[in-house]
Write a protein that holds these residues in place. Structure first.
Motif, mmCIF file in Angstrom:
data_model
loop_
_atom_site.group_PDB
_atom_site.id
_atom_site.type_symbol
_atom_site.label_atom_id
_atom_site.label_comp_id
_atom_site.label_asym_id
_atom_site.label_seq_id
_atom_site.Cartn_x
_atom_site.Cartn_y
_atom_site.Cartn_z
ATOM 1 N N LEU A 258 8.209 0.312 -8.953
ATOM 2 C CA LEU A 258 7.185 -0.594 -9.163
ATOM 3 C C LEU A 258 7.426 -1.709 -8.544
ATOM 4 O O LEU A 258 6.836 -2.558 -7.838
ATOM 5 C CB LEU A 258 7.092 -0.643 -10.531
ATOM 6 N N VAL A 259 8.919 -2.151 -8.750
ATOM 7 C CA VAL A 259 9.312 -3.529 -8.098
ATOM 8 C C VAL A 259 9.311 -3.414 -6.650
ATOM 9 O O VAL A 259 8.642 -4.484 -6.031
ATOM 10 C CB VAL A 259 10.906 -3.595 -8.543
ATOM 11 N N ALA A 260 9.580 -2.328 -5.967
ATOM 12 C CA ALA A 260 9.424 -2.222 -4.412
ATOM 13 C C ALA A 260 8.012 -2.141 -4.003
ATOM 14 O O ALA A 260 7.841 -2.805 -3.089
ATOM 15 C CB ALA A 260 10.234 -0.691 -4.096
ATOM 16 N N LEU A 261 6.905 -1.778 -4.984
ATOM 17 C CA LEU A 261 5.571 -1.554 -4.910
ATOM 18 C C LEU A 261 5.064 -3.131 -4.661
ATOM 19 O O LEU A 261 4.233 -3.356 -3.907
ATOM 20 C CB LEU A 261 4.948 -0.751 -5.552
ATOM 21 N N LYS A 262 5.352 -3.785 -5.820
ATOM 22 C CA LYS A 262 4.969 -5.238 -5.737
ATOM 23 C C LYS A 262 5.615 -6.155 -4.618
ATOM 24 O O LYS A 262 4.596 -6.787 -4.262
ATOM 25 C CB LYS A 262 5.880 -6.078 -7.158
ATOM 26 N N GLN A 263 6.722 -5.930 -4.159
ATOM 27 C CA GLN A 263 7.323 -6.628 -3.159
ATOM 28 C C GLN A 263 6.523 -6.213 -1.726
ATOM 29 O O GLN A 263 6.116 -7.111 -1.111
ATOM 30 C CB GLN A 263 8.767 -6.332 -2.731
ATOM 31 N N THR A 264 6.096 -5.109 -1.689
ATOM 32 C CA THR A 264 5.206 -4.440 -0.551
ATOM 33 C C THR A 264 3.610 -5.028 -0.506
ATOM 34 O O THR A 264 3.335 -5.665 0.485
ATOM 35 C CB THR A 264 5.218 -2.719 -0.359
ATOM 36 N N ILE A 265 3.275 -5.172 -1.954
ATOM 37 C CA ILE A 265 1.831 -5.635 -2.128
ATOM 38 C C ILE A 265 1.806 -7.030 -1.643
ATOM 39 O O ILE A 265 1.049 -7.729 -0.868
ATOM 40 C CB ILE A 265 1.416 -5.445 -3.280
ATOM 41 N N ALA A 266 3.076 -7.816 -2.046
ATOM 42 C CA ALA A 266 3.014 -9.563 -1.612
ATOM 43 C C ALA A 266 3.171 -9.494 -0.382
ATOM 44 O O ALA A 266 2.394 -10.466 0.422
ATOM 45 C CB ALA A 266 4.492 -9.990 -2.246
ATOM 46 N N ILE A 267 4.109 -8.692 0.438
ATOM 47 C CA ILE A 267 3.887 -8.668 2.058
ATOM 48 C C ILE A 267 2.736 -8.650 2.562
ATOM 49 O O ILE A 267 2.170 -9.226 3.737
ATOM 50 C CB ILE A 267 5.118 -7.945 2.583
ATOM 51 N N GLU A 268 2.171 -7.444 2.147
ATOM 52 C CA GLU A 268 0.605 -6.836 2.874
ATOM 53 C C GLU A 268 -0.365 -8.205 2.624
ATOM 54 O O GLU A 268 -1.320 -8.248 3.454
ATOM 55 C CB GLU A 268 0.266 -5.681 2.271
ATOM 56 N N LEU A 269 -0.245 -8.821 1.547
ATOM 57 C CA LEU A 269 -1.278 -9.576 1.017
ATOM 58 C C LEU A 269 -1.060 -11.007 1.632
ATOM 59 O O LEU A 269 -1.871 -12.141 1.489
ATOM 60 C CB LEU A 269 -1.583 -9.828 -0.539
ATOM 61 N N SER A 270 0.073 -11.388 2.189
ATOM 62 C CA SER A 270 0.546 -12.726 2.619
ATOM 63 C C SER A 270 -0.507 -13.270 3.416
ATOM 64 O O SER A 270 -0.507 -14.495 3.745
ATOM 65 C CB SER A 270 1.829 -12.545 2.993
ATOM 66 N N GLU A 271 -0.799 -12.428 4.369
ATOM 67 C CA GLU A 271 -1.957 -13.001 5.573
ATOM 68 C C GLU A 271 -2.985 -13.567 5.108
ATOM 69 O O GLU A 271 -3.831 -14.510 5.809
ATOM 70 C CB GLU A 271 -2.150 -11.912 6.367
ATOM 71 N N TYR A 272 -3.285 -13.434 3.913
ATOM 72 C CA TYR A 272 -4.729 -13.794 3.065
ATOM 73 C C TYR A 272 -4.474 -14.972 2.529
ATOM 74 O O TYR A 272 -5.599 -15.918 2.216
ATOM 75 C CB TYR A 272 -5.247 -12.996 2.326
ATOM 76 N N HIS A 273 -3.236 -15.680 2.339
ATOM 77 C CA HIS A 273 -2.915 -16.904 1.793
ATOM 78 C C HIS A 273 -3.637 -17.174 0.747
ATOM 79 O O HIS A 273 -4.623 -18.303 0.404
ATOM 80 C CB HIS A 273 -3.146 -18.011 2.840
ATOM 81 N N LEU A 274 -3.528 -16.315 -0.389
ATOM 82 C CA LEU A 274 -4.078 -16.459 -1.659
ATOM 83 C C LEU A 274 -3.325 -17.446 -2.596
ATOM 84 O O LEU A 274 -2.067 -17.265 -2.517
ATOM 85 C CB LEU A 274 -3.957 -15.070 -2.465
ATOM 86 N N SER A 275 -4.071 -18.242 -3.310
ATOM 87 C CA SER A 275 -3.327 -19.294 -4.184
ATOM 88 C C SER A 275 -2.945 -18.658 -5.383
ATOM 89 O O SER A 275 -1.952 -18.952 -5.987
ATOM 90 C CB SER A 275 -4.329 -20.328 -4.643
ATOM 91 N N HIS A 276 -3.559 -17.824 -6.122
ATOM 92 C CA HIS A 276 -3.322 -17.011 -7.375
ATOM 93 C C HIS A 276 -3.529 -15.505 -7.131
ATOM 94 O O HIS A 276 -4.705 -15.256 -6.658
ATOM 95 C CB HIS A 276 -4.106 -17.606 -8.415
#
Length: 296
Positions: A258-276
């Motif tokens: 789950l920790v690894a999945l959270k890190q993957t999601i963070a990388i995948e979503l980084s291009e969208y520059h979400l504030s929250h």
């Protein structure tokens, strides 16, 4: 220390531009009445709208570095939307008033006091031009947007200047109401366009449907994810976006997975520059606690 001084410089520039614009707007209304010029009155309404925009930008700039309190957990970004609504209402009322004054003059035009009109036009170009020069030094988005607003004002005053010079040599009083109607229609076109986008954001609609679908596809394509529901993509102010979503996992996963999945999601979503971003995991056969609202 550098960040604090940079923010202080931004506040000073925006605050200075606000007081300059408000003072000059008052002069415009008085000058428009004294010179009998509806064109100057129309530009005064435009400047009043810009003064409100600058005022709310100044307030937001002063609040932007403050920590979000418990009561306003997302901070004060939505002040800009409130400011845009107030600005829009004021401009619509002011524009309707100008049209009521200008349209009857098309059939019975009155010659304005051209010398006064010319003097105000020169002052308008100088004041707004100087405000543009001051704000141009800023690097924040607020300052860049306001610079464009003030550049529009400079161009508006150039138009008044040209008309006043023409009236010095040719008696064509109808040019004054024609110019004021042109200004006012331009203002109303922009106001209604901005009001529509502001109301959409107030209703927490997705700021961009294509981006929303791209985010959903980004999450669904992950091998650990079996489905996505309760995905909410909305914006605080048109620039700072928020995402919440429930992810159905394809298998029961360990804590490390789950920790690894959270890190993957963070990388995948980084291009969208979400504030929250808030992501909730749901294990196979787990009942969603918001099942009654689950998307089909």
């Amino acid at each position: 220390m550098h960040s604090h001084s940079h923010q202080h410089g931004t506040d000073d520039r925006i605050g200075w531009a606000f007081f300059l614009n408000v003072t000059f707007t008052i002069i415009e209304f008085i000058g428009g009445w004294l010179t009998n010029s509806t064109a100057i009155m129309a530009d005064a309404v435009h400047d009043l709208g810009d003064s409100l925009s600058i005022g709310f930008a100044w307030i937001l700039s002063r609040f932007s570095n403050k920590a979000a309190p418990d009561k306003y957990s997302y901070g004060y970004r939505r002040l800009t939307l409130f400011g845009a609504l107030v600005n829009g209402v004021v401009l619509v009322i002011g524009s309707i008033w100008v049209l009521f004054e200008a349209i009857p003059r098309l059939t019975n035009p009155e010659m304005p006091v051209v010398e006064g009109m010319l003097g105000l036009a020169i002052l308008g170009v100088a004041v707004n031009g100087y405000a543009v020069f001051k704000l141009k030094a800023g690097e924040t988005l607020n300052e860049k947007v306001l610079t464009w607003h003030l550049l529009e004002d400079v161009l508006g005053w150039v138009a008044v200047l040209i008309v006043s010079i023409v009236l010095l040599f040719v008696e064509l009083p109808i040019l004054d109401p024609l110019l004021s109607i042109g200004f006012t229609l331009f203002i109303l076109f922009n106001v209604f366009r901005n009001l529509k986008s502001t109301l959409v954001l107030f209703l927490q609609a997705a700021p961009d449907e294509e981006t929303q679908q791209n985010i959903k596809q980004t999450l669904i394509k992950l091998p650990e994810v079996n489905g996505v529901h309760h995905m909410h993509f909305w914006s605080l102010d048109g620039e700072s976006h928020v995402l919440t979503a429930h992810l159905e996992l394809s298998k029961n996963s360990s804590v490390n997975e789950l920790v690894a999945l959270k890190q993957t999601i963070a990388i995948e979503l980084s291009e969208y520059h979400l504030s929250h971003t808030t992501i909730e995991f749901e294990f196979p056969k787990e009942t969603c606690r918001d099942e009654h609202e689950k998307e089909t």
